[in-house]
Design an enzyme around this catalytic site. Structure first.
Site, PDB file in Angstrom:
ATOM      1  N   ASP A 145       9.150   2.445   1.291  1.00 46.67           N
ATOM      2  CA  ASP A 145       8.037   3.239   1.804  1.00 46.67           C
ATOM      3  C   ASP A 145       8.023   3.050   3.319  1.00 46.67           C
ATOM      4  O   ASP A 145       7.578   2.018   3.821  1.00 46.67           O
ATOM      5  CB  ASP A 145       6.732   2.754   1.167  1.00 46.67           C
ATOM      6  CG  ASP A 145       5.510   3.520   1.684  1.00 46.67           C
ATOM      7  OD1 ASP A 145       5.607   4.163   2.752  1.00 46.67           O
ATOM      8  OD2 ASP A 145       4.458   3.455   1.021  1.00 46.67           O
ATOM      9  N   LYS A 162       3.253   9.831   8.110  1.00 43.56           N
ATOM     10  CA  LYS A 162       2.501   9.524   9.338  1.00 43.56           C
ATOM     11  C   LYS A 162       3.050  10.101  10.647  1.00 43.56           C
ATOM     12  O   LYS A 162       2.632  11.166  11.048  1.00 43.56           O
ATOM     13  CB  LYS A 162       2.274   8.010   9.426  1.00 43.56           C
ATOM     14  CG  LYS A 162       1.279   7.546   8.349  1.00 43.56           C
ATOM     15  CD  LYS A 162       0.596   6.243   8.669  1.00 43.56           C
ATOM     16  CE  LYS A 162      -0.629   6.030   7.816  1.00 43.56           C
ATOM     17  NZ  LYS A 162      -0.386   5.353   6.541  1.00 43.56           N
ATOM     18  N   PHE A 192       0.845  -1.194   0.000  1.00 39.42           N
ATOM     19  CA  PHE A 192       0.000   0.000   0.000  1.00 39.42           C
ATOM     20  C   PHE A 192       0.880   1.242   0.000  1.00 39.42           C
ATOM     21  O   PHE A 192       1.742   1.397   0.863  1.00 39.42           O
ATOM     22  CB  PHE A 192      -0.933   0.047   1.222  1.00 39.42           C
ATOM     23  CG  PHE A 192      -1.818   1.265   1.206  1.00 39.42           C
ATOM     24  CD1 PHE A 192      -2.954   1.303   0.408  1.00 39.42           C
ATOM     25  CD2 PHE A 192      -1.490   2.393   1.942  1.00 39.42           C
ATOM     26  CE1 PHE A 192      -3.761   2.444   0.358  1.00 39.42           C
ATOM     27  CE2 PHE A 192      -2.289   3.540   1.898  1.00 39.42           C
ATOM     28  CZ  PHE A 192      -3.425   3.559   1.104  1.00 39.42           C
TER      29      PHE A 192
HETATM   30  C1  LIG Z   1      -0.682   5.542   5.128  1.00 38.50           C
HETATM   31  C2  LIG Z   1       0.312   5.069   4.136  1.00 38.50           C
HETATM   32  C3  LIG Z   1       0.527   5.758   2.935  1.00 38.50           C
HETATM   33  C4  LIG Z   1      -0.309   6.923   2.515  1.00 38.50           C
HETATM   34  O1  LIG Z   1      -0.139   8.002   3.360  1.00 38.50           O
HETATM   35  P1  LIG Z   1      -1.180   9.254   3.258  1.00 38.50           P
HETATM   36  O2  LIG Z   1      -0.623  10.234   4.227  1.00 38.50           O
HETATM   37  O3  LIG Z   1      -2.520   8.714   3.668  1.00 38.50           O
HETATM   38  O4  LIG Z   1      -1.184   9.713   1.868  1.00 38.50           O
HETATM   39  C5  LIG Z   1       1.525   5.298   2.109  1.00 38.50           C
HETATM   40  N1  LIG Z   1       2.283   4.232   2.432  1.00 38.50           N
HETATM   41  C6  LIG Z   1       2.095   3.546   3.571  1.00 38.50           C
HETATM   42  C7  LIG Z   1       2.968   2.387   3.881  1.00 38.50           C
HETATM   43  C8  LIG Z   1       1.100   3.933   4.464  1.00 38.50           C
HETATM   44  O5  LIG Z   1       0.897   3.243   5.580  1.00 38.50           O
END
Ligand SMILES: *Cc1c(COP(=O)(O)O)cnc(C)c1O
Length: 403
Positions: A221, A250, A136
């Site tokens: 990520d 985050k 994700f």
């Molecule tokens: C939450 C998340 C995103 C997206 O972040 P947003 O601030 O909602 O755009 C991308 N990658 C990972 C692994 C996430 O947990």
């Protein structure tokens, strides 16, 4: 008097697009606790989905934002501001080198690293990124295209080109996708939304070697697993692997929106004036919140605490695996943990919420537990007791308790 649940629900119903389906109105929080509109208190083991690593309303973060707010809310990136430079220095120091570009969210940070990789490979005609199934990366079009789950793409086709998806934790599958168009391999060191699936050390090291052999960039990520969540500053440290570029968001600003692309210097310098930009990215309020977040995590030793509290919590979860037939696995690193059921996790999340524990059902059958890194021992015990009671309830009626 604060508005009632019904009043707020009606406002949303009439005026907010229905992209979410909330069932609680939260009014305030303190540490691990949050309160709803009726005054009921919950243990927040979601931390706003791994955002509040230092807990709700941490006084140092609050003070930093308040102080900065009186000086300056916003500075255009047409001008320097000391705090953005300080924050980049802080991240680079913890990381052991590198330069930052600041954005406002996880998806935007991932867009940034995708663009950086494409620009890096552009003159050699390389643009394709090998991503992972079940990953994700966010909801913008490119981040959704990178994401390895059909449900985030369905209805939005055609997706941006240049992304292929290999099997996570399967090196041969990754290898098979490498062509002369490949520019990078992109992954989460721990797949979070995918159900808390930890990247194997051998796999992550293998991917690093593939990148070295074929001249590809490794993009991580770290939006959810960064900032100490897994018991080290960054998730990739568990495997002893160093990416060329990674994204953060985050927990970086403890809830104040901020994202970052962090790249090793030779890659970072590909970005030159005019290549990429963000009006709000790295603004002074966000940087003040992020710098205070780093202070708190360092002063309270929260990276080590995530490891220590994480193993306490995991032990408790492993006990459930032994005792309850429908609990099949406890997995994860540090305080990013998943309790895997043999059935839909939503009903259990709902009964936990009724009892006073917020946890996130994910990937169908997983309860994700993400308490603040400064969660107290008695709060961990209280949460385990609530889980115990709800699991008992779930197993009631059948003869399903193993012991
Ligand atoms: C939450 C998340 C995103 C997206 O972040 P947003 O601030 O909602 O755009 C991308 N990658 C990972 C692994 C996430 O947990």
């Amino acid at each position: 008097m604060a508005a009632s649940f019904e009043e707020v629900q009606n406002l949303y119903h009439n005026y907010v697009m229905s992209t979410y389906a909330p069932e609680l109105v939260l009014t305030h929080g303190k540490g691990t606790k949050v309160w709803d509109a009726s005054g009921k208190v919950y243990l927040d083991f979601t931390s706003g989905i791994a955002v509040l690593n230092v807990g709700h309303a941490h006084p140092q973060v609050v003070a930093a934002v308040q102080d900065q707010a009186t000086k300056m809310f916003h500075v255009s990136n047409l001008y320097y501001h000391e705090l953005q430079g300080r924050l980049a220095e802080r991240i680079s120091t913890i990381r052991g080198g590198g330069k930052c570009f600041f954005a406002n969210s996880g998806a935007e940070a991932n867009e940034g690293q995708i663009k950086l990789a494409r620009l890096w490979g552009h003159d050699q005609g390389k643009y394709e990124i090998i991503c992972m199934k079940n990953s994700f990366h966010g909801r913008t079009l490119a981040a959704a295209a990178a994401t390895g789950q059909d449900k985030v793409k369905k209805g939005f086709e055609p997706m941006p080109a240049g992304f292929v998806h290999a099997d996570f934790n399967d090196l041969d599958s990754v290898k098979a996708f490498i062509t002369d168009k490949t520019v990078a391999i992109m992954l989460e060191s721990v797949q979070a939304e995918g159900g808390v699936i930890v990247g194997d050390t051998a796999f992550l090291q293998g991917v690093r070697s593939l990148c070295d052999e074929h001249g590809l960039l490794l993009l991580c990520d770290e939006v959810q697993c960064g900032m100490g969540r897994t018991g080290s500053w960054f998730g990739f440290e568990h495997a002893g692997v160093s990416p060329d570029v990674f994204s953060m968001a985050k927990a970086l600003g403890s809830g104040f929106p901020i994202g970052a692309v962090v790249a090793s210097p030779n890659v970072a310098d590909v970005f030159q004036p005019g290549h990429h930009a963000s009006t709000f990215g790295g603004g002074p309020l966000a940087c003040a919140a992020a710098l205070a977040s780093f202070d708190v995590i360092e002063q309270e030793g929260l990276v080590a605490k995530a490891k220590e509290k994480g193993s306490l919590l995991k032990e408790g979860l492993e006990d459930f695996v032994e005792r309850f037939e429908h609990v099949v696995e406890a997995r994860g690193e540090g305080l990013m943990l998943g309790l895997v059921l043999d059935q839909d996790a939503k009903p259990l999340a709902k009964s936990l919420e009724e009892m006073g524990l917020l946890a996130i059902p994910t990937a169908g059958n997983v309860i994700r537990l993400l308490p603040p890194l400064n969660v107290k021992d008695d709060e961990l015990e209280e949460a385990l007791d609530m889980l115990d009671d709800c699991l008992e309830e779930m197993h009631e009626g059948g003869d399903s308790e193993v012991a």
